[in-house]
Design a protein around this motif. Structure first.
Motif, PDB file in Angstrom:
ATOM      1  N   ALA A   1       4.390  -1.236   1.566  1.00 50.80           N
ATOM      2  CA  ALA A   1       4.093  -1.368   3.208  1.00 50.80           C
ATOM      3  C   ALA A   1       4.744  -2.276   3.734  1.00 50.80           C
ATOM      4  O   ALA A   1       5.233  -2.083   4.853  1.00 50.80           O
ATOM      5  CB  ALA A   1       2.598  -1.017   3.387  1.00 50.80           C
ATOM      6  N   ASN A   2       4.639  -3.519   3.147  1.00 49.54           N
ATOM      7  CA  ASN A   2       4.903  -4.760   4.145  1.00 49.54           C
ATOM      8  C   ASN A   2       6.519  -4.654   3.818  1.00 49.54           C
ATOM      9  O   ASN A   2       7.392  -5.021   4.777  1.00 49.54           O
ATOM     10  CB  ASN A   2       4.609  -6.047   3.340  1.00 49.54           C
ATOM     11  N   HIS A   3       7.036  -4.359   2.739  1.00 51.13           N
ATOM     12  CA  HIS A   3       8.612  -4.127   2.554  1.00 51.13           C
ATOM     13  C   HIS A   3       9.245  -3.236   3.297  1.00 51.13           C
ATOM     14  O   HIS A   3      10.508  -3.567   3.962  1.00 51.13           O
ATOM     15  CB  HIS A   3       9.170  -4.056   1.141  1.00 51.13           C
ATOM     16  N   ILE A   4       8.818  -2.099   3.300  1.00 57.34           N
ATOM     17  CA  ILE A   4       9.539  -0.962   4.210  1.00 57.34           C
ATOM     18  C   ILE A   4       9.365  -1.123   5.702  1.00 57.34           C
ATOM     19  O   ILE A   4      10.416  -0.889   6.567  1.00 57.34           O
ATOM     20  CB  ILE A   4       8.905   0.244   3.483  1.00 57.34           C
ATOM     21  N   SER A   5       8.111  -1.708   5.991  1.00 57.40           N
ATOM     22  CA  SER A   5       8.065  -1.898   7.565  1.00 57.40           C
ATOM     23  C   SER A   5       8.726  -3.069   8.023  1.00 57.40           C
ATOM     24  O   SER A   5       8.979  -3.311   9.216  1.00 57.40           O
ATOM     25  CB  SER A   5       6.392  -1.698   7.898  1.00 57.40           C
ATOM     26  N   GLY A   6       9.062  -4.118   7.174  1.00 60.48           N
ATOM     27  CA  GLY A   6       9.517  -5.287   7.543  1.00 60.48           C
ATOM     28  C   GLY A   6       8.467  -6.202   8.149  1.00 60.48           C
ATOM     29  O   GLY A   6       8.645  -7.151   8.993  1.00 60.48           O
ATOM     30  N   LYS A   7       7.325  -5.684   8.255  1.00 61.89           N
ATOM     31  CA  LYS A   7       6.413  -6.340   8.759  1.00 61.89           C
ATOM     32  C   LYS A   7       5.050  -6.926   7.722  1.00 61.89           C
ATOM     33  O   LYS A   7       5.022  -6.269   6.749  1.00 61.89           O
ATOM     34  CB  LYS A   7       5.396  -5.792   9.985  1.00 61.89           C
ATOM     35  N   GLU A   8       4.213  -7.940   8.076  1.00 63.89           N
ATOM     36  CA  GLU A   8       3.132  -8.111   7.190  1.00 63.89           C
ATOM     37  C   GLU A   8       1.963  -7.323   7.770  1.00 63.89           C
ATOM     38  O   GLU A   8       1.008  -7.658   8.436  1.00 63.89           O
ATOM     39  CB  GLU A   8       2.940  -9.694   7.124  1.00 63.89           C
TER      40      GLU A   8
ATOM     41  N   LYS B   1       4.715   8.541   8.067  1.00 70.10           N
ATOM     42  CA  LYS B   1       6.099   8.599   7.666  1.00 70.10           C
ATOM     43  C   LYS B   1       6.204   7.159   6.488  1.00 70.10           C
ATOM     44  O   LYS B   1       6.845   7.157   5.591  1.00 70.10           O
ATOM     45  CB  LYS B   1       6.892   8.231   8.692  1.00 70.10           C
ATOM     46  N   LEU B   2       5.441   6.208   6.849  1.00 73.18           N
ATOM     47  CA  LEU B   2       5.292   5.001   6.012  1.00 73.18           C
ATOM     48  C   LEU B   2       4.760   5.405   4.748  1.00 73.18           C
ATOM     49  O   LEU B   2       5.218   5.006   3.658  1.00 73.18           O
ATOM     50  CB  LEU B   2       4.812   3.896   6.816  1.00 73.18           C
ATOM     51  N   ALA B   3       3.740   6.040   4.696  1.00 75.14           N
ATOM     52  CA  ALA B   3       3.166   6.483   3.509  1.00 75.14           C
ATOM     53  C   ALA B   3       4.140   7.118   2.567  1.00 75.14           C
ATOM     54  O   ALA B   3       4.182   7.125   1.193  1.00 75.14           O
ATOM     55  CB  ALA B   3       1.804   7.306   3.555  1.00 75.14           C
ATOM     56  N   MET B   4       4.840   8.248   3.335  1.00 77.16           N
ATOM     57  CA  MET B   4       5.858   9.026   2.507  1.00 77.16           C
ATOM     58  C   MET B   4       6.947   8.248   1.966  1.00 77.16           C
ATOM     59  O   MET B   4       7.369   8.472   0.723  1.00 77.16           O
ATOM     60  CB  MET B   4       6.241  10.227   3.219  1.00 77.16           C
ATOM     61  N   ASP B   5       7.446   7.163   2.746  1.00 76.68           N
ATOM     62  CA  ASP B   5       8.574   6.371   2.317  1.00 76.68           C
ATOM     63  C   ASP B   5       8.071   5.441   0.984  1.00 76.68           C
ATOM     64  O   ASP B   5       8.841   5.309   0.018  1.00 76.68           O
ATOM     65  CB  ASP B   5       8.875   5.579   3.362  1.00 76.68           C
ATOM     66  N   ILE B   6       6.755   5.032   1.234  1.00 76.70           N
ATOM     67  CA  ILE B   6       6.311   4.238   0.029  1.00 76.70           C
ATOM     68  C   ILE B   6       6.165   5.239  -1.194  1.00 76.70           C
ATOM     69  O   ILE B   6       6.672   4.887  -2.558  1.00 76.70           O
ATOM     70  CB  ILE B   6       4.739   3.824   0.312  1.00 76.70           C
ATOM     71  N   ALA B   7       5.777   6.238  -1.096  1.00 74.89           N
ATOM     72  CA  ALA B   7       5.642   7.458  -2.117  1.00 74.89           C
ATOM     73  C   ALA B   7       6.933   7.665  -2.988  1.00 74.89           C
ATOM     74  O   ALA B   7       7.144   7.628  -4.015  1.00 74.89           O
ATOM     75  CB  ALA B   7       4.994   8.661  -1.713  1.00 74.89           C
ATOM     76  N   GLU B   8       7.892   7.858  -2.002  1.00 75.50           N
ATOM     77  CA  GLU B   8       9.338   7.902  -2.468  1.00 75.50           C
ATOM     78  C   GLU B   8       9.826   6.680  -3.016  1.00 75.50           C
ATOM     79  O   GLU B   8      10.422   6.885  -4.293  1.00 75.50           O
ATOM     80  CB  GLU B   8      10.297   8.188  -1.361  1.00 75.50           C
TER      81      GLU B   8
ATOM     82  N   PHE C   1      -5.766  -1.223 -10.734  1.00 70.47           N
ATOM     83  CA  PHE C   1      -5.527  -2.332  -9.987  1.00 70.47           C
ATOM     84  C   PHE C   1      -4.094  -2.452  -9.398  1.00 70.47           C
ATOM     85  O   PHE C   1      -3.736  -2.380  -8.086  1.00 70.47           O
ATOM     86  CB  PHE C   1      -5.832  -3.601 -10.566  1.00 70.47           C
ATOM     87  N   THR C   2      -3.063  -2.191 -10.350  1.00 71.09           N
ATOM     88  CA  THR C   2      -1.766  -2.384 -10.017  1.00 71.09           C
ATOM     89  C   THR C   2      -1.405  -1.086  -9.152  1.00 71.09           C
ATOM     90  O   THR C   2      -0.728  -1.047  -8.111  1.00 71.09           O
ATOM     91  CB  THR C   2      -0.845  -2.468 -11.034  1.00 71.09           C
ATOM     92  N   ALA C   3      -2.036  -0.003  -9.387  1.00 67.37           N
ATOM     93  CA  ALA C   3      -1.808   1.231  -8.436  1.00 67.37           C
ATOM     94  C   ALA C   3      -2.273   1.128  -7.076  1.00 67.37           C
ATOM     95  O   ALA C   3      -1.653   1.903  -6.171  1.00 67.37           O
ATOM     96  CB  ALA C   3      -2.256   2.493  -9.420  1.00 67.37           C
ATOM     97  N   ALA C   4      -3.134   0.413  -6.907  1.00 67.29           N
ATOM     98  CA  ALA C   4      -3.496  -0.020  -5.755  1.00 67.29           C
ATOM     99  C   ALA C   4      -2.881  -0.969  -4.669  1.00 67.29           C
ATOM    100  O   ALA C   4      -2.545  -0.831  -3.521  1.00 67.29           O
ATOM    101  CB  ALA C   4      -5.236  -0.209  -5.567  1.00 67.29           C
ATOM    102  N   VAL C   5      -2.520  -1.897  -5.441  1.00 66.29           N
ATOM    103  CA  VAL C   5      -1.533  -3.190  -4.807  1.00 66.29           C
ATOM    104  C   VAL C   5      -0.407  -2.572  -4.523  1.00 66.29           C
ATOM    105  O   VAL C   5       0.029  -3.185  -3.494  1.00 66.29           O
ATOM    106  CB  VAL C   5      -1.638  -4.393  -5.928  1.00 66.29           C
ATOM    107  N   GLU C   6       0.363  -2.095  -5.229  1.00 62.71           N
ATOM    108  CA  GLU C   6       1.855  -1.722  -4.970  1.00 62.71           C
ATOM    109  C   GLU C   6       2.088  -1.067  -3.603  1.00 62.71           C
ATOM    110  O   GLU C   6       3.102  -1.559  -3.171  1.00 62.71           O
ATOM    111  CB  GLU C   6       2.275  -1.323  -6.308  1.00 62.71           C
ATOM    112  N   PRO C   7       1.143  -0.170  -3.418  1.00 60.02           N
ATOM    113  CA  PRO C   7       1.644   0.625  -2.137  1.00 60.02           C
ATOM    114  C   PRO C   7       1.495  -0.438  -0.760  1.00 60.02           C
ATOM    115  O   PRO C   7       2.006  -0.192   0.212  1.00 60.02           O
ATOM    116  CB  PRO C   7       0.446   1.500  -2.058  1.00 60.02           C
ATOM    117  N   LEU C   8       0.654  -1.550  -1.059  1.00 55.01           N
ATOM    118  CA  LEU C   8       0.402  -2.318  -0.096  1.00 55.01           C
ATOM    119  C   LEU C   8       1.765  -3.158   0.144  1.00 55.01           C
ATOM    120  O   LEU C   8       2.164  -3.684   1.270  1.00 55.01           O
ATOM    121  CB  LEU C   8      -0.741  -3.085  -0.334  1.00 55.01           C
ATOM    122  N   ARG C   9       2.145  -3.583  -1.126  1.00 58.78           N
ATOM    123  CA  ARG C   9       3.207  -4.466  -1.052  1.00 58.78           C
ATOM    124  C   ARG C   9       4.572  -3.713  -0.492  1.00 58.78           C
ATOM    125  O   ARG C   9       5.148  -4.260   0.170  1.00 58.78           O
ATOM    126  CB  ARG C   9       3.706  -4.820  -2.508  1.00 58.78           C
TER     127      ARG C   9
END
Length: 339
Positions: free
Chosen positions: A39-46, A188-195, A29-37
């Motif tokens: 994604a919003n944080h890094i992109s600066g968008k919801e 790129k966004l996915a890679m930034d999240i993984a980092e 559950f948390t492994a699925a939610v955190e990438p979404l959080r």
């Protein structure tokens, strides 16, 4: 969650409902939610919103005993683009006809459905995997295949087939979500999240789940790998030692020496252990009779099967099935008034 749109075509946030069932896997559950959080944080968008659902609302408890307060019941949830069903221990037994009907109605309205850990059982029971490929945790693979022989279960880390997303659970949920995010908003966004997650490599869904042989460094031997693979492929109709050796291009003596050196047991004993492991999976994850399980694991006589099972696990097959259906955690929750 649409997986064929790129960033330029996105105009509003995806709203994902995480449907939690009792004893769901907290790590998946948390492994699925955190990438979404992130994604919003890094992109600066919801880019994503998420809500927590259950059939009745209130608190839903994970398999580790931690309670999570859900936001909505399935009857009063907001419009969703995707529903991710989260389950864990006992997911293969979960029955809720009202919830299954809601899932079917939602799918008919175009909502995508995903499954984390054992929740592929739930999607299949609701009829949402008919004509789709899927995956499930390796420990539940045998039971799933016996229960739903018409559904192709891949054994991969995660499988995306059109608007169905299934993963084996654990950290594979992160890889699946990163793949979906990349397809929708760019790599790129996915890679930034993984980092940010210190997730050094985004694994492909096609990677096979780590099996016992791969997980044990003691077994890092090519001939031993081959021998165990042949054993695993011949559970229902076990091979005798001479046939097994011939299949591998080995002498019987060399095969026995190999197992004695690396496994500290005979090939026959190791083979029996694999059959017992499969038997326990089928016994505790399906409604097959003891006789049907015994035949599926290469035993002609249910009496002989029961004796081998009791010798191996220290408990009779029927008693083991009962104990697995009533886990200590579930019993503790019931005693404490938590369920």
């Amino acid at each position: 969650m649409k997986c064929n749109e790129q960033q330029s075509g996105v105009s509003q946030a995806d709203t994902i409902g995480f449907l939690l069932v009792p004893d769901f896997s907290m790590i998946a559950f948390t492994a699925a939610v955190e990438p979404l959080r992130l994604a919003n944080h890094i992109s600066g968008k919801e880019l994503y919103r998420w809500v927590l659902l259950s059939p009745t609302g209130g608190v839903q408890r994970a398999s580790n005993g931690i309670g999570v307060c859900v936001d909505h019941t399935i009857a009063d949830c907001p419009p969703l683009s995707t529903v991710m069903v989260c389950s864990g221990i006992g997911g293969h037994w979960y029955e809720d006809r009202a919830m299954f009907s809601w899932m079917r109605r939602s799918a008919a309205q175009g909502i995508a459905f995903g499954a984390l850990c054992t929740a592929s059982h739930i999607l299949a029971r609701a009829g949402l995997l008919n004509g789709y490929r899927c995956t499930i945790h390796w420990e539940n693979m045998a039971g799933f295949a016996e229960t739903f022989p018409e559904i192709e279960a891949t054994g991969e880390l995660f499988t995306i087939d059109r608007n169905r997303f299934t993963c084996a659970g654990g950290t594979a949920a992160t890889d699946m979500m990163l793949h979906l995010i990349a397809a929708r908003h760019g790599e790129k966004l996915a890679m930034d999240i993984a980092e940010q997650l210190l997730h050094t490599k985004i694994r492909a869904g096609s990677i096979r789940q780590q099996e016992e042989l791969q997980a044990n460094p003691v077994l890092d031997h090519e001939d031993l790998h081959a021998a165990v693979a042949v054993m695993q492929a011949n559970i229902e109709e076990p091979l005798d030692l001479l046939t097994l050796a011939a299949e591998l291009g080995q002498s019987r003596r060399n095969l026995e020496r190999l197992f004695r050196k690396y496994m500290n047991c005979s090939p026959a004993k190791y083979y029996l252990g694999l059959r017992m492991k499969r038997a326990r999976q089928l016994l505790c994850q399906t409604r097959m009779s003891v006789m049907e399980v015994s035949i599926s694991c290469g035993f002609i006589s249910a009496t002989h099967f029961s004796k081998c099972y009791r010798d191996h696990f220290g408990i009779a097959p029927r008693s083991d099935r009962q104990s697995q259906r009533h886990s200590p955690l579930a019993a503790a929750h019931e005693f404490a008034g938590l369920t």
